[in-house]
Design a protein around this motif. Structure first.
Motif, PDB file in Angstrom:
ATOM      1  N   SER A   1       4.198  48.651  72.300  1.00  0.00           N
ATOM      2  CA  SER A   1       3.824  49.867  73.035  1.00  0.00           C
ATOM      3  C   SER A   1       4.935  50.282  73.996  1.00  0.00           C
ATOM      4  CB  SER A   1       2.527  49.656  73.822  1.00  0.00           C
ATOM      5  OG  SER A   1       2.768  48.824  74.947  1.00  0.00           O
ATOM      6  N   GLU A   2       4.986  51.584  74.279  1.00  0.00           N
ATOM      7  CA  GLU A   2       5.960  52.090  75.249  1.00  0.00           C
ATOM      8  C   GLU A   2       5.671  51.544  76.634  1.00  0.00           C
ATOM      9  OE1 GLU A   2       6.272  56.351  75.099  1.00  0.00           O
ATOM     10  OE2 GLU A   2       6.988  56.330  73.027  1.00  0.00           O
ATOM     11  N   ALA A   3       4.398  51.401  76.973  1.00  0.00           N
ATOM     12  CA  ALA A   3       4.025  50.866  78.289  1.00  0.00           C
ATOM     13  C   ALA A   3       4.579  49.457  78.478  1.00  0.00           C
ATOM     14  CB  ALA A   3       2.507  50.863  78.446  1.00  0.00           C
ATOM     15  N   MET A   4       4.500  48.644  77.439  1.00  0.00           N
ATOM     16  CA  MET A   4       5.031  47.275  77.502  1.00  0.00           C
ATOM     17  C   MET A   4       6.542  47.320  77.752  1.00  0.00           C
ATOM     18  SD  MET A   4       5.166  44.356  74.510  1.00  0.00           S
ATOM     19  CE  MET A   4       3.401  44.236  74.354  1.00  0.00           C
ATOM     20  N   THR A   5       7.227  48.231  77.068  1.00  0.00           N
ATOM     21  CA  THR A   5       8.680  48.337  77.208  1.00  0.00           C
ATOM     22  C   THR A   5       9.057  48.818  78.602  1.00  0.00           C
ATOM     23  OG1 THR A   5       8.872  48.763  74.848  1.00  0.00           O
ATOM     24  CG2 THR A   5      10.764  49.355  76.215  1.00  0.00           C
ATOM     25  N   LEU A   6       8.335  49.805  79.123  1.00  0.00           N
ATOM     26  CA  LEU A   6       8.608  50.283  80.481  1.00  0.00           C
ATOM     27  C   LEU A   6       8.398  49.172  81.501  1.00  0.00           C
ATOM     28  CD1 LEU A   6       7.002  53.838  80.317  1.00  0.00           C
ATOM     29  CD2 LEU A   6       9.437  53.304  80.556  1.00  0.00           C
ATOM     30  N   THR A   7       7.356  48.398  81.331  1.00  0.00           N
ATOM     31  CA  THR A   7       7.100  47.271  82.230  1.00  0.00           C
ATOM     32  C   THR A   7       8.219  46.247  82.116  1.00  0.00           C
ATOM     33  OG1 THR A   7       4.717  47.591  82.057  1.00  0.00           O
ATOM     34  CG2 THR A   7       5.463  45.431  82.808  1.00  0.00           C
ATOM     35  N   TYR A   8       8.638  45.956  80.893  1.00  0.00           N
ATOM     36  CA  TYR A   8       9.716  45.007  80.649  1.00  0.00           C
ATOM     37  C   TYR A   8      11.002  45.444  81.346  1.00  0.00           C
ATOM     38  CZ  TYR A   8      12.858  41.951  77.998  1.00  0.00           C
ATOM     39  OH  TYR A   8      13.785  41.016  77.640  1.00  0.00           O
ATOM     40  N   LEU A   9      11.281  46.757  81.311  1.00  0.00           N
ATOM     41  CA  LEU A   9      12.480  47.290  81.952  1.00  0.00           C
ATOM     42  C   LEU A   9      12.324  47.412  83.470  1.00  0.00           C
ATOM     43  CD1 LEU A   9      13.440  50.115  79.421  1.00  0.00           C
ATOM     44  CD2 LEU A   9      14.513  47.871  79.686  1.00  0.00           C
ATOM     45  N   GLY A  10      11.124  47.152  83.956  1.00  0.00           N
ATOM     46  CA  GLY A  10      10.878  47.236  85.390  1.00  0.00           C
ATOM     47  C   GLY A  10      10.711  48.675  85.864  1.00  0.00           C
ATOM     48  N   LEU A  11      10.262  49.523  84.961  1.00  0.00           N
ATOM     49  CA  LEU A  11      10.083  50.936  85.291  1.00  0.00           C
ATOM     50  C   LEU A  11       8.600  51.287  85.272  1.00  0.00           C
ATOM     51  CD1 LEU A  11      12.859  52.343  82.929  1.00  0.00           C
ATOM     52  CD2 LEU A  11      13.035  51.962  85.387  1.00  0.00           C
ATOM     53  N   ASP A  12       8.201  52.107  86.228  1.00  0.00           N
ATOM     54  CA  ASP A  12       6.842  52.645  86.165  1.00  0.00           C
ATOM     55  C   ASP A  12       6.932  54.109  85.749  1.00  0.00           C
ATOM     56  OD1 ASP A  12       7.783  53.965  88.398  1.00  0.00           O
ATOM     57  OD2 ASP A  12       6.552  52.857  89.818  1.00  0.00           O
ATOM     58  N   GLN A  13       5.809  54.740  85.543  1.00  0.00           N
ATOM     59  CA  GLN A  13       5.815  56.121  85.051  1.00  0.00           C
ATOM     60  C   GLN A  13       6.520  57.059  86.020  1.00  0.00           C
ATOM     61  OE1 GLN A  13       4.903  56.871  81.976  1.00  0.00           O
ATOM     62  NE2 GLN A  13       5.615  58.950  82.331  1.00  0.00           N
ATOM     63  N   ALA A  14       6.318  56.875  87.321  1.00  0.00           N
ATOM     64  CA  ALA A  14       6.926  57.778  88.308  1.00  0.00           C
ATOM     65  C   ALA A  14       8.445  57.700  88.267  1.00  0.00           C
ATOM     66  CB  ALA A  14       6.415  57.437  89.714  1.00  0.00           C
ATOM     67  N   SER A  15       9.005  56.479  88.187  1.00  0.00           N
ATOM     68  CA  SER A  15      10.470  56.357  88.153  1.00  0.00           C
ATOM     69  C   SER A  15      11.029  56.899  86.839  1.00  0.00           C
ATOM     70  CB  SER A  15      10.900  54.908  88.365  1.00  0.00           C
ATOM     71  OG  SER A  15      10.430  54.077  87.346  1.00  0.00           O
ATOM     72  N   THR A  16      10.271  56.743  85.757  1.00  0.00           N
ATOM     73  CA  THR A  16      10.700  57.283  84.475  1.00  0.00           C
ATOM     74  C   THR A  16      10.744  58.808  84.524  1.00  0.00           C
ATOM     75  OG1 THR A  16       9.739  55.390  83.350  1.00  0.00           O
ATOM     76  CG2 THR A  16      10.244  57.292  81.986  1.00  0.00           C
ATOM     77  N   GLU A  17       9.728  59.415  85.117  1.00  0.00           N
ATOM     78  CA  GLU A  17       9.689  60.877  85.229  1.00  0.00           C
ATOM     79  C   GLU A  17      10.819  61.379  86.117  1.00  0.00           C
ATOM     80  OE1 GLU A  17       5.704  61.743  86.454  1.00  0.00           O
ATOM     81  OE2 GLU A  17       4.874  61.122  84.511  1.00  0.00           O
ATOM     82  N   ASN A  18      11.149  60.641  87.169  1.00  0.00           N
ATOM     83  CA  ASN A  18      12.263  61.051  88.042  1.00  0.00           C
ATOM     84  C   ASN A  18      13.601  61.035  87.313  1.00  0.00           C
ATOM     85  OD1 ASN A  18      10.760  61.556  90.327  1.00  0.00           O
ATOM     86  ND2 ASN A  18      10.972  59.467  91.110  1.00  0.00           N
ATOM     87  N   MET A  19      13.760  60.090  86.368  1.00  0.00           N
ATOM     88  CA  MET A  19      15.012  60.028  85.608  1.00  0.00           C
ATOM     89  C   MET A  19      15.171  61.263  84.760  1.00  0.00           C
ATOM     90  SD  MET A  19      15.578  56.204  84.304  1.00  0.00           S
ATOM     91  CE  MET A  19      14.985  54.840  85.200  1.00  0.00           C
TER      92      MET A  19
END
Length: 133
Positions: A115-133
């Protein structure tokens, strides 16, 4: 990793020990490094079917514990106190993520996550930081 004639294979097929999932690794980006390693390996007159054989038992590969010790010592030599067994995997994944213009699907596929959520967690990113990028 290597064909019988000594050339590097295009892909390596592995089963993830932790999850049991199959994964196909594309080897072309590291072909030069593998050939350099192979030349060194042959110069040392080492003979094993393993890419990283145990020095005490060449018929076996190095253990996870031994790999951790090697990475830790390398970190000490470089003055990096956080170098561990997963550091290169996480760093590589994050670099692919940023260099691919934040293509989380690509990174998810490379890491063999479900899942994408698992990958974001693995990278140490949450949804807010991903949206800011």
């Amino acid at each position: 990793i290597f064909n019988e004639n000594g050339t590097v294979r295009q892909n390596a097929f592995i089963h993830d020990k932790k999850t049991g999932k199959a994964n196909l690794l594309y080897l072309k980006p590291i072909q030069t490094d593998l050939l350099t390693y192979q030349a060194w390996y042959q110069e040392q007159k080492l003979h094993s079917t393993w890419l990283f054989p145990s020095t005490q038992h060449p018929d076996r590969h190095i253990t996870e514990k031994q790999f951790y010790k090697i990475m830790s010592k390398t970190g000490d030599l470089l003055g990096i106190n956080y170098l561990g067994t997963h550091t290169m995997r996480k760093t590589g994944a994050y670099r692919v993520y940023t260099q691919s213009n934040y293509n989380i699907g690509l990174v998810m596929n490379l890491l063999n996550h479900s899942s994408e959520a698992m990958t974001l967690t693995y990278l140490g990113l949450d949804q807010a930081s991903t949206e800011n990028m």
